[in-house]
Design a protein around this motif. Sequence first.
Motif, PDB file in Angstrom:
ATOM      1  N   LEU A   1       0.834  -1.213   0.000  1.00 49.61           N
ATOM      2  CA  LEU A   1       0.000   0.000   0.000  1.00 49.61           C
ATOM      3  C   LEU A   1       0.865   1.259   0.000  1.00 49.61           C
ATOM      4  N   ARG A   2       2.014   1.184   0.655  1.00 48.28           N
ATOM      5  CA  ARG A   2       2.902   2.340   0.772  1.00 48.28           C
ATOM      6  C   ARG A   2       3.923   2.427  -0.357  1.00 48.28           C
ATOM      7  N   ALA A   3       4.175   1.318  -1.039  1.00 46.52           N
ATOM      8  CA  ALA A   3       5.252   1.226  -2.033  1.00 46.52           C
ATOM      9  C   ALA A   3       5.212   2.312  -3.112  1.00 46.52           C
ATOM     10  N   PRO A   4       4.054   2.721  -3.620  1.00 43.89           N
ATOM     11  CA  PRO A   4       4.077   3.784  -4.628  1.00 43.89           C
ATOM     12  C   PRO A   4       4.586   5.130  -4.091  1.00 43.89           C
ATOM     13  N   PHE A   5       4.614   5.270  -2.773  1.00 40.95           N
ATOM     14  CA  PHE A   5       4.948   6.545  -2.152  1.00 40.95           C
ATOM     15  C   PHE A   5       6.253   6.506  -1.360  1.00 40.95           C
ATOM     16  N   THR A   6       6.786   5.305  -1.135  1.00 43.23           N
ATOM     17  CA  THR A   6       7.938   5.141  -0.250  1.00 43.23           C
ATOM     18  C   THR A   6       8.979   4.226  -0.865  1.00 43.23           C
ATOM     19  N   ARG A   7      10.107   4.155  -0.175  1.00 47.47           N
ATOM     20  CA  ARG A   7      11.170   3.227  -0.541  1.00 47.47           C
ATOM     21  C   ARG A   7      11.619   2.536   0.750  1.00 47.47           C
ATOM     22  N   TYR A   8      11.717   1.226   0.704  1.00 47.76           N
ATOM     23  CA  TYR A   8      12.160   0.435   1.852  1.00 47.76           C
ATOM     24  C   TYR A   8      13.580   0.827   2.234  1.00 47.76           C
ATOM     25  N   THR A   9      13.831   0.970   3.545  1.00 47.76           N
ATOM     26  CA  THR A   9      15.194   1.247   3.992  1.00 47.76           C
ATOM     27  C   THR A   9      15.747   0.131   4.876  1.00 47.76           C
ATOM     28  N   GLU A  10      14.954  -0.348   5.844  1.00 46.77           N
ATOM     29  CA  GLU A  10      15.458  -1.390   6.748  1.00 46.77           C
ATOM     30  C   GLU A  10      14.325  -1.932   7.606  1.00 46.77           C
ATOM     31  N   PRO A  11      14.544  -3.110   8.202  1.00 48.59           N
ATOM     32  CA  PRO A  11      13.561  -3.605   9.158  1.00 48.59           C
ATOM     33  C   PRO A  11      13.587  -2.737  10.413  1.00 48.59           C
ATOM     34  N   ALA A  12      12.438  -2.645  11.067  1.00 45.11           N
ATOM     35  CA  ALA A  12      12.354  -1.829  12.280  1.00 45.11           C
ATOM     36  C   ALA A  12      12.020  -2.690  13.495  1.00 45.11           C
ATOM     37  N   GLY A  13      12.119  -3.996  13.374  1.00 50.26           N
ATOM     38  CA  GLY A  13      11.830  -4.899  14.481  1.00 50.26           C
ATOM     39  C   GLY A  13      10.352  -5.204  14.598  1.00 50.26           C
ATOM     40  N   ALA A  14      10.043  -6.352  15.170  1.00 52.44           N
ATOM     41  CA  ALA A  14       8.669  -6.790  15.435  1.00 52.44           C
ATOM     42  C   ALA A  14       7.755  -6.621  14.216  1.00 52.44           C
ATOM     43  N   ALA A  15       8.196  -7.127  13.069  1.00 59.32           N
ATOM     44  CA  ALA A  15       7.419  -7.132  11.814  1.00 59.32           C
ATOM     45  C   ALA A  15       7.113  -5.741  11.282  1.00 59.32           C
ATOM     46  N   GLU A  16       7.900  -4.759  11.675  1.00 59.05           N
ATOM     47  CA  GLU A  16       7.716  -3.400  11.168  1.00 59.05           C
ATOM     48  C   GLU A  16       8.893  -3.020  10.275  1.00 59.05           C
ATOM     49  N   LEU A  17       8.638  -2.027   9.409  1.00 64.16           N
ATOM     50  CA  LEU A  17       9.651  -1.563   8.471  1.00 64.16           C
ATOM     51  C   LEU A  17       9.892  -0.075   8.636  1.00 64.16           C
ATOM     52  N   ASN A  18      11.110   0.345   8.327  1.00 67.03           N
ATOM     53  CA  ASN A  18      11.402   1.761   8.141  1.00 67.03           C
ATOM     54  C   ASN A  18      11.437   2.008   6.642  1.00 67.03           C
ATOM     55  N   GLU A  19      10.788   3.061   6.228  1.00 65.92           N
ATOM     56  CA  GLU A  19      10.747   3.430   4.825  1.00 65.92           C
ATOM     57  C   GLU A  19      10.984   4.925   4.726  1.00 65.92           C
TER      58      GLU A  19
ATOM     59  N   ARG B   1       9.458   8.869  -1.015  1.00 66.23           N
ATOM     60  CA  ARG B   1      10.092   9.126  -2.317  1.00 66.23           C
ATOM     61  C   ARG B   1      10.079  10.621  -2.601  1.00 66.23           C
ATOM     62  N   ASP B   2      11.206  11.130  -3.022  1.00 58.31           N
ATOM     63  CA  ASP B   2      11.303  12.550  -3.358  1.00 58.31           C
ATOM     64  C   ASP B   2      10.971  12.811  -4.820  1.00 58.31           C
ATOM     65  N   GLU B   3      11.169  11.795  -5.673  1.00 60.04           N
ATOM     66  CA  GLU B   3      10.881  12.004  -7.086  1.00 60.04           C
ATOM     67  C   GLU B   3       9.365  12.002  -7.316  1.00 60.04           C
ATOM     68  N   GLY B   4       8.955  12.594  -8.390  1.00 63.15           N
ATOM     69  CA  GLY B   4       7.531  12.637  -8.685  1.00 63.15           C
ATOM     70  C   GLY B   4       6.895  13.885  -8.110  1.00 63.15           C
ATOM     71  N   SER B   5       5.629  13.806  -7.885  1.00 61.25           N
ATOM     72  CA  SER B   5       4.861  14.981  -7.481  1.00 61.25           C
ATOM     73  C   SER B   5       4.935  15.246  -5.980  1.00 61.25           C
ATOM     74  N   THR B   6       4.636  16.475  -5.626  1.00 65.79           N
ATOM     75  CA  THR B   6       4.571  16.825  -4.207  1.00 65.79           C
ATOM     76  C   THR B   6       3.353  16.175  -3.554  1.00 65.79           C
ATOM     77  N   VAL B   7       2.328  15.871  -4.340  1.00 63.14           N
ATOM     78  CA  VAL B   7       1.170  15.153  -3.799  1.00 63.14           C
ATOM     79  C   VAL B   7       1.601  13.749  -3.392  1.00 63.14           C
ATOM     80  N   ARG B   8       2.378  13.088  -4.240  1.00 62.16           N
ATOM     81  CA  ARG B   8       2.895  11.754  -3.911  1.00 62.16           C
ATOM     82  C   ARG B   8       3.744  11.835  -2.642  1.00 62.16           C
ATOM     83  N   HIS B   9       4.582  12.858  -2.547  1.00 65.18           N
ATOM     84  CA  HIS B   9       5.435  13.024  -1.373  1.00 65.18           C
ATOM     85  C   HIS B   9       4.586  13.237  -0.112  1.00 65.18           C
ATOM     86  N   GLY B  10       3.598  14.120  -0.202  1.00 64.53           N
ATOM     87  CA  GLY B  10       2.734  14.384   0.951  1.00 64.53           C
ATOM     88  C   GLY B  10       1.975  13.143   1.402  1.00 64.53           C
ATOM     89  N   LEU B  11       1.480  12.369   0.442  1.00 65.56           N
ATOM     90  CA  LEU B  11       0.779  11.130   0.788  1.00 65.56           C
ATOM     91  C   LEU B  11       1.742  10.111   1.380  1.00 65.56           C
TER      92      LEU B  11
END
Length: 174
Positions: A83-101, A104-114
């Motif tokens: 659900l987040r992939a169009p707006f984010t980029r994976y960076t690392e695991p955050a523990g307990a089945a969570e992710l840090n993302e 994305r800076d490229e694309g529109s500011t609407v995409r960035h805000g979302l």
Amino acid sequence: MTNLQARAAEMARAYAPHEHRPLDGYVVAMGAFGALATALAAAAKITGRPAPHRPALADVALVSIATHKLSRLIAKDAVTSPLRAPFTRYTEPAGAAELNEEVRDEGSTVRHGLGELLTCPFCLAVWVSTGLTGGLVLAPRLTRLAATALTATAVSDFLQMAYDIAKRKAEGGD
């Protein structure tokens, strides 16, 4: 670029000259939130379901814990990363089945805000609690059932973490 877009870009540069701030993306998100709130209010009016004068304390507690869980599930859970992939980029695991993302800076500011909205459980909490609260007015039994499942999951998460801490201590770990 239209005149309106140019003015929005200039306003964003004047607001934060040393940092990219997607103000028009935030405007879109605020407009969508306003539309959600308006739709819930209109649905309540059309169906004749009045808002309670005072929400029951049990409902407030149930919705609060369910909001916490659903907000984190949407913003951080590995399973909801598509659900987040169009707006984010994976960076690392955050523990307990969570992710840090990262957003994305490229694309529109609407995409960035979302992207900022979708990766922030604190930001999502307003949306989730509004939806659950509206659900208590429009479909109280179903909303309480869903909120109960989310609340039970949140409590289970904390119990799993407490168990893990106790187990490590019992085994002589830190």
